[in-house]
Each structure stands twice: as structure tokens, then as C-alpha cells.
Design an enzyme around this catalytic site. Structure first.
Site, mmCIF file in Angstrom:
data_model
loop_
_atom_site.group_PDB
_atom_site.id
_atom_site.type_symbol
_atom_site.label_atom_id
_atom_site.label_comp_id
_atom_site.label_asym_id
_atom_site.label_seq_id
_atom_site.Cartn_x
_atom_site.Cartn_y
_atom_site.Cartn_z
ATOM 1 N N HIS A 146 0.818 -1.224 0.000
ATOM 2 C CA HIS A 146 0.000 0.000 0.000
ATOM 3 C C HIS A 146 0.850 1.271 0.000
ATOM 4 C CE1 HIS A 146 0.334 -0.134 4.548
ATOM 5 N NE2 HIS A 146 0.402 1.171 4.362
ATOM 6 N N ASP A 177 0.299 -7.656 1.614
ATOM 7 C CA ASP A 177 0.625 -6.227 1.638
ATOM 8 C C ASP A 177 2.137 -6.015 1.716
ATOM 9 O OD1 ASP A 177 0.433 -3.501 1.579
ATOM 10 O OD2 ASP A 177 -0.704 -3.292 3.448
ATOM 11 N N SER A 251 4.604 2.688 7.792
ATOM 12 C CA SER A 251 4.326 1.522 6.946
ATOM 13 C C SER A 251 5.558 1.035 6.217
ATOM 14 C CB SER A 251 3.274 1.887 5.889
ATOM 15 O OG SER A 251 1.995 1.824 6.407
#
Length: 336
Positions: A146, A177, A251
Site C-alpha cells: 500500500h 501487503d 508503513s
């Protein structure tokens, strides 16, 4: 389920050696030519300081003995400037373990011209989001899918401040992911993944990354916590729950155990507002990381051979874990 999680990519608007210790280490020049300059600094430092060869060149076959600053830690970046104008560069050397660092024919792959390969500048007019990544192999960065989804261009900023461009396309696993970026010219040491023993609830962990870029300072941030649960939201067996605080921008960053080995990839935090609407209560500090075993499986499907290490023996200090992460963790900028 995604409504209950907040992905942690951050969307942005357009737009010298000092006091000495008693434990020296030695650098040996085996490059085949004299070195006219030698630099040795704490891993991840953004400048090289002064030339240590104040009494003349270091001949081929010669050695140089160093006593580092007492608070410099154990990981060093080393650089020899050679007589022909090239340089031999190694990063993240564990000088507390290896007291003799040899730059020889095997290090010739690290000898490059002084200009950094693949330099690129950010487009300040582009819409951009940001995240974190870390080195897993030569020229290879692991991050979240992402973080790099729908990018027109991906840049990474290295610990010494260089922006380098990733070569498209990223190789991704949408279910996990995860994404693997190829970044030519990257010369950072890969982080080691924990091989054994299996991670347990209650173990200390450190998250490292670049949260809230543009609001907080641009340097990396470190948070310490524990493994709270061995599965993620609604028993997701690919993730674990952690208490180390993370924010947008974390992230894709490494989650490390207290030996400095990767045990996960930071991915999300619980959406407290969505939970409050469902339960009437506000959840606090519930965060998630993709398990290291899942990341290893992803890398192996791409024929990447990550570094593995056992996590046994005495724990390192949190600042030492930060030093390990610093030299191998990058800021990721996704431009659209």
C-alpha cells in the site's frame, strides 16, 4: 476488516572521533592500491567527518588502528578513497564482533566512482505519500504494497541523504501487503531476519521508520513495545499484534527483536474511530506487523536470499537496536 485498520502510509500535499575507549579495531587495505583518505563514522551518519590519514597514504597491505568514540556504538560505515580517485565503501560493519575489517578483492564490488549512482530529485509539485522500507539484499528494499500502490515514480532517501529512484515495476503480494523494490546504486547492508527461536508473546520489539513526515522532523523515529498477540485482526495468521507505537509513515518499516533481527514488517494500526462506532469504546495503541516468516516466504518466491540469524544470548540496548536499523532503513516517497 480494512475499515478497522489504518494503513500507515502518509499522504503529503504537493509540493569526529572524540573520547576514546580501550577497545580498538583495525582496518586493512587490500584493494591493490594505496588509499589517500580513510573515513570511519557511526553507521547512518549523514557526513563522513575528517580524513583520518593525517600522516600520509595507507599503502596496499597496510593497516590502520582506530579507537572509536565511547558512545559511537558497534556499527560503523567505512570509506577508503583510493589513489585512482575511486573509493571502497562498506556500511554497517559490526566492529564489536569483527575487530579487523578487511577491504580486499572481495570488496571490489563496493568500489565505485565518487558520484553516487542513480541520483534523483523529488518532484515537489507532485502529489505524494510516504512510508518506510529496509534493505533485504543488494539493491533491494522491502516495504508495504500500500506504500507504493499506484505510484508514477518511487524514490528512496538513504541514511546519508541521497534520493535514489526505484526501477519499476515493484514486485508485490497484495494479500500480504508486501512489495519489493529494486533500487540501483543502493549500497546499504541488509538487515538480518530472525531464523530461530520462534517469536513469543511478551518479547520486546522495536519499530523504526519515518512517521508523520512534514509534521515531525525528517529523521527516523524509534519506538519500543512488546509482542501482544501472535495473530492479527480477526485471527489473521499472517500478522502479529504489537504495542510499539506507530503512525502514518511507519508503513513498511522493520520490526526488530532485542538482538536487532527482523521479526516483522510494520503495516497498520487499529482504526480507533471505527472501533468506537462499533463498540462505544476507544481502543488504544493496537498496532500490527506482518510476521517475519511471511516476509521471508515472499522474498524466497522472488529468489531473494535474505540474511538469517539466530536470536540468542544477551539482549542489546534499545539505542543499539536503533543503530542497527539506521544504516539499513530508508524513507520511501511515492509520487503520483
Amino acid at each position: 476488516m480494512r475499515a478497522l485498520l489504518l494503513c500507515l502510509a502518509l499522504l503529503l500535499p504537493a509540493g569526529p572521533l572524540g573520547a576514546q575507549t580501550a577497545e580498538p579495531f583495525r582496518i586493512l587495505n587490500r584493494t591493490g592500491q594505496p588509499a589517500t583518505a580513510l573515513y570511519a563514522v557511526r553507521a547512518g551518519r549523514t557526513d563522513w567527518g575528517g580524513n583520518l590519514l593525517t600522516h600520509g597514504p595507507l599503502p596496499d597491505g597496510g593497516g590502520f588502528r582506530l579507537r572509536p568514540n565511547a558512545d559511537a556504538g558497534c556499527r560503523f560505515d567505512l570509506r577508503l578513497v583510493l589513489a585512482d580517485g575511486k573509493e571502497a565503501l562498506v556500511r554497517g560493519q559490526e566492529v564489536c564482533v569483527e575487530r579487523q575489517i578487511i577491504l580486499d578483492a572481495a570488496a571490489a564490488r563496493a568500489i565505485r566512482s565518487g558520484a553516487a549512482a542513480n541520483p534523483q530529485a523529488p518532484n515537489r509539485q507532485a502529489r505524494a505519500s510516504t512510508g518506510t522500507g529496509f534493505t533485504v539484499a543488494l539493491d533491494a528494499i522491502l516495504t508495504n504494497h500500500h506504500v507504493v500502490e499506484t505510484c508514477n515514480r518511487i524514490l528512496v532517501r538513504t541514511p546519508d541523504g541521497r534520493f535514489l529512484g526505484a526501477t519499476p515495476p515493484a514486485r508485490v503480494d497484495r494479500r500480504l501487503d508486501l512489495a519489493l523494490l529494486t533500487v540501483p546504486g543502493l549500497d546499504l547492508p541488509p538487515l538480518a531476519f530472525r531464523s530461530t527461536p520462534a517469536i513469543r508473546r511478551g518479547e520486546g520489539v522495536v519499530a523504526y521508520g519515518f512517521p508523520l513526515s512534514g509534521l515531525l522532523s525528517s529523521d527516523a523515529k524509534l519506538t519500543r513495545g512488546e509482542v501482544n498477540g501472535l495473530n492479527g485482526l480477526r485471527d489473521d495468521a499472517t500478522q502479529m499484534q504489537i504495542s510499539a507505537e506507530v503512525q502514518p509513515g511507519n508503513s513498511g518499516g522493520p520490526l526488530l527483536d532485542m538482538q536487532g533481527h527482523v521479526v516483522g514488517v510494520v503495516v497498520a494500526k487499529l482504526n480507533a474511530q471505527a472501533v468506537a462506532r462499533q463498540t462505544g469504546d476507544i481502543a488504544q495503541n493496537v498496532n500490527f506487523a506482518i510476521k517475519g516468516s511471511e516476509a521471508l516466504g515472499f522474498l524466497r518466491t522472488l529468489n531473494v536470499a535474505p540474511v538469517l540469524a539466530e536470536s540468542r544470548g544477551a539482549e542489546r540496548s534499545t539505542p543499539d537496536i536503533g543503530d542497527i536499523a539506521q544504516g539499513s532503513t530508508v524513507f520511501v516517497r511515492c509520487e503520483r
